[in-house]
Design an enzyme around this catalytic site. Structure first.
Site, PDB file in Angstrom:
ATOM      1  N   LEU A 152     -10.140  27.842  17.440  1.00 27.18           N
ATOM      2  CA  LEU A 152     -10.492  27.017  18.597  1.00 27.18           C
ATOM      3  C   LEU A 152     -11.330  27.836  19.578  1.00 27.18           C
ATOM      4  CD1 LEU A 152      -9.807  24.028  19.360  1.00 27.18           C
ATOM      5  CD2 LEU A 152      -8.210  24.983  21.025  1.00 27.18           C
ATOM      6  N   GLY A 153     -12.499  28.277  19.115  1.00 28.58           N
ATOM      7  CA  GLY A 153     -13.455  28.941  19.983  1.00 28.58           C
ATOM      8  C   GLY A 153     -14.394  27.925  20.594  1.00 28.58           C
ATOM      9  N   ILE A 155     -17.113  26.478  19.381  1.00 26.49           N
ATOM     10  CA  ILE A 155     -17.419  25.369  18.478  1.00 26.49           C
ATOM     11  C   ILE A 155     -16.171  24.541  18.207  1.00 26.49           C
ATOM     12  CG2 ILE A 155     -18.146  24.802  16.132  1.00 26.49           C
ATOM     13  CD1 ILE A 155     -20.005  27.277  16.278  1.00 26.49           C
ATOM     14  N   ARG A 175      -5.311  33.132  16.883  1.00 25.25           N
ATOM     15  CA  ARG A 175      -4.529  34.342  17.145  1.00 25.25           C
ATOM     16  C   ARG A 175      -3.410  34.102  18.146  1.00 25.25           C
ATOM     17  NH1 ARG A 175      -9.782  36.472  16.705  1.00 25.25           N
ATOM     18  NH2 ARG A 175     -10.077  36.308  18.952  1.00 25.25           N
ATOM     19  N   ILE A 229     -17.576  24.081   8.333  1.00 24.34           N
ATOM     20  CA  ILE A 229     -18.883  24.254   8.969  1.00 24.34           C
ATOM     21  C   ILE A 229     -19.034  25.697   9.444  1.00 24.34           C
ATOM     22  CG2 ILE A 229     -19.287  21.856   9.622  1.00 24.34           C
ATOM     23  CD1 ILE A 229     -17.751  24.379  12.060  1.00 24.34           C
ATOM     24  N   ARG A 231     -18.098  29.435   7.532  1.00 20.77           N
ATOM     25  CA  ARG A 231     -18.614  30.329   6.505  1.00 20.77           C
ATOM     26  C   ARG A 231     -17.940  30.009   5.171  1.00 20.77           C
ATOM     27  NH1 ARG A 231     -22.557  31.494   8.965  1.00 20.77           N
ATOM     28  NH2 ARG A 231     -23.259  33.554   9.680  1.00 20.77           N
ATOM     29  N   ASP A 255     -20.588  22.203   4.621  1.00 22.32           N
ATOM     30  CA  ASP A 255     -21.936  22.596   5.046  1.00 22.32           C
ATOM     31  C   ASP A 255     -22.233  24.038   4.654  1.00 22.32           C
ATOM     32  OD1 ASP A 255     -24.432  22.195   6.358  1.00 22.32           O
ATOM     33  OD2 ASP A 255     -23.698  23.303   8.095  1.00 22.32           O
ATOM     34  N   GLU A 260     -24.492  30.931  -1.043  1.00 26.18           N
ATOM     35  CA  GLU A 260     -25.612  30.033  -0.734  1.00 26.18           C
ATOM     36  C   GLU A 260     -26.933  30.633  -1.208  1.00 26.18           C
ATOM     37  OE1 GLU A 260     -25.412  29.313   3.468  1.00 26.18           O
ATOM     38  OE2 GLU A 260     -23.417  28.420   3.330  1.00 26.18           O
ATOM     39  N   HIS A 278     -26.186  23.762   4.661  1.00 26.12           N
ATOM     40  CA  HIS A 278     -26.024  24.654   5.812  1.00 26.12           C
ATOM     41  C   HIS A 278     -26.969  24.262   6.946  1.00 26.12           C
ATOM     42  CE1 HIS A 278     -24.592  28.946   7.015  1.00 26.12           C
ATOM     43  NE2 HIS A 278     -24.654  28.131   8.061  1.00 26.12           N
ATOM     44  N   VAL A 279     -26.746  23.062   7.465  1.00 26.98           N
ATOM     45  CA  VAL A 279     -27.628  22.502   8.496  1.00 26.98           C
ATOM     46  C   VAL A 279     -27.010  22.574   9.893  1.00 26.98           C
ATOM     47  CG1 VAL A 279     -28.776  20.960   6.872  1.00 26.98           C
ATOM     48  CG2 VAL A 279     -26.760  20.137   8.111  1.00 26.98           C
ATOM     49  N   GLY A 280     -25.932  23.346  10.051  1.00 27.32           N
ATOM     50  CA  GLY A 280     -25.204  23.343  11.318  1.00 27.32           C
ATOM     51  C   GLY A 280     -26.072  23.476  12.548  1.00 27.32           C
TER      52      GLY A 280
END
Length: 315
Positions: A152-153, A155, A175, A229, A231, A255, A260, A278-280
């Site tokens: 929960l950063g 993004i 954490r 979305i 890694r 994504d 890749e 990988h269009v984030g």
């Protein structure tokens, strides 16, 4: 004053590379036919390095750059940077946080809608002419479903805000608990068991490699969909393929992938999986902002003003 010399280890778009060439003497390592020759000729003069978010930079390469002062990552992810090595050498590492938060969060929500409501599958249904032959399959109502966020950063919070607007419930793990109005789970498997959609939004790197494993996917279960979305390395990809093939989980929206642009062949044939390339952060506005910040970190450093977005581990 001579221009600082920098080395570029990934293909860069013109909106970033052209300004870099204007203000720095650039050595294009990514395109060099004779990479050892480039390093032998210029390595001891290079003071800066620019790489992509998905680029892996080896310590062997960095050993050949004895005067390196800064690595500016064109991306928010920096798991390809050997951070401990950089810390020992005193090399600054910067990335491009914040500017891509909204776009990546939008992709996560898009994948939730494409998998949960079956939009991708239904679009193929219409194009194939099936609508004229039979009725559609019913899908899943999103309101009332639980979205479990792994990480929960910036993004993760943006994703939570968006799915709340859809009437969905939010839970998370990380954490430690945060001052947010969402349910905290200290254990990833417990979060997966409670979630209808498990969204991977944490950083990549050794600490998170394959943490979404067969046990987590089993806990997510037949009612659950995995959304990634972040890694590809965070998810045990062979375990995911097996879980999807066996019906252990309901579906997946991806994504990012482990290798890749190579996508495991079984995923390509699965109708309950949505795949994106990988269009984030892949909007013109965001990529330009990322490029501006990538260069601004170099500008500030070589002007003696420090850096703008030092990665947390080096703060």
């Amino acid at each position: 004053m001579p221009q600082p010399e920098i080395i570029v280890t990934a293909p860069l778009p013109p909106f970033l590379y052209d300004p870099l060439r204007a203000d720095f003497r650039c050595h294009d390592y990514s395109a060099a036919a004779d990479k050892p020759g480039l390093l032998a000729a210029a390595g001891d003069r290079v003071r800066g390095l620019v790489q992509g978010g998905g680029t892996a930079t080896s310590t062997t390469l960095l050993d050949a750059l004895p005067k390196l002062e800064i690595i500016s990552v064109f991306g928010v992810g920096y798991d390809g940077v050997p951070v401990d090595y950089c810390k020992r050498r005193g090399i600054k590492v910067t990335n491009t946080p914040d500017v891509l938060t909204d776009d990546v969060a939008d992709v996560a929500v898009g994948l939730i809608m494409m998998t949960g409501r079956g939009f991708a599958r239904q679009e193929r249904f219409v194009r194939a002419g099936e609508w004229e032959k039979r009725g559609i399959d019913l899908t899943t109502k999103l309101a009332g479903q639980t979205v479990g966020v792994l990480g929960l950063g910036r993004i993760g919070k943006a994703i939570a805000h968006r799915v709340e607007a859809l009437g969905m419930h939010v839970a998370y793990t990380g954490r430690k608990p945060q001052d947010v109005p969402y349910r905290f789970f200290p254990d990833l498997r417990a979060l997966a068991a409670a979630a209808d959609f498990l969204v991977v939004a944490c950083p990549g790197g050794p600490a998170t490699r394959n943490i979404v494993d067969a046990e987590v996917l089993s806990a997510l279960g037949k009612k659950g969909t995995l959304i990634n979305i972040a890694r590809g390395s965070i998810v045990d990809e062979p375990a995911l393929v097996k879980a999807l093939a066996d019906g252990t989980i309901k579906g997946a929206g991806l994504d990012v992938f482990a290798d890749e642009p190579h996508v495991p062949a079984p995923l390509l044939a699965m109708d309950h999986v949505v795949l994106l390339p990988h269009v984030g952060s892949a909007t013109k506005e965001t990529r330009k902002a990322m490029g501006d910040l990538c260069k601004a970190n170099l500008d500030a450093w070589f002007a003696g003003k420090g850096v703008l977005t030092l990665i947390p581990e080096l703060g």
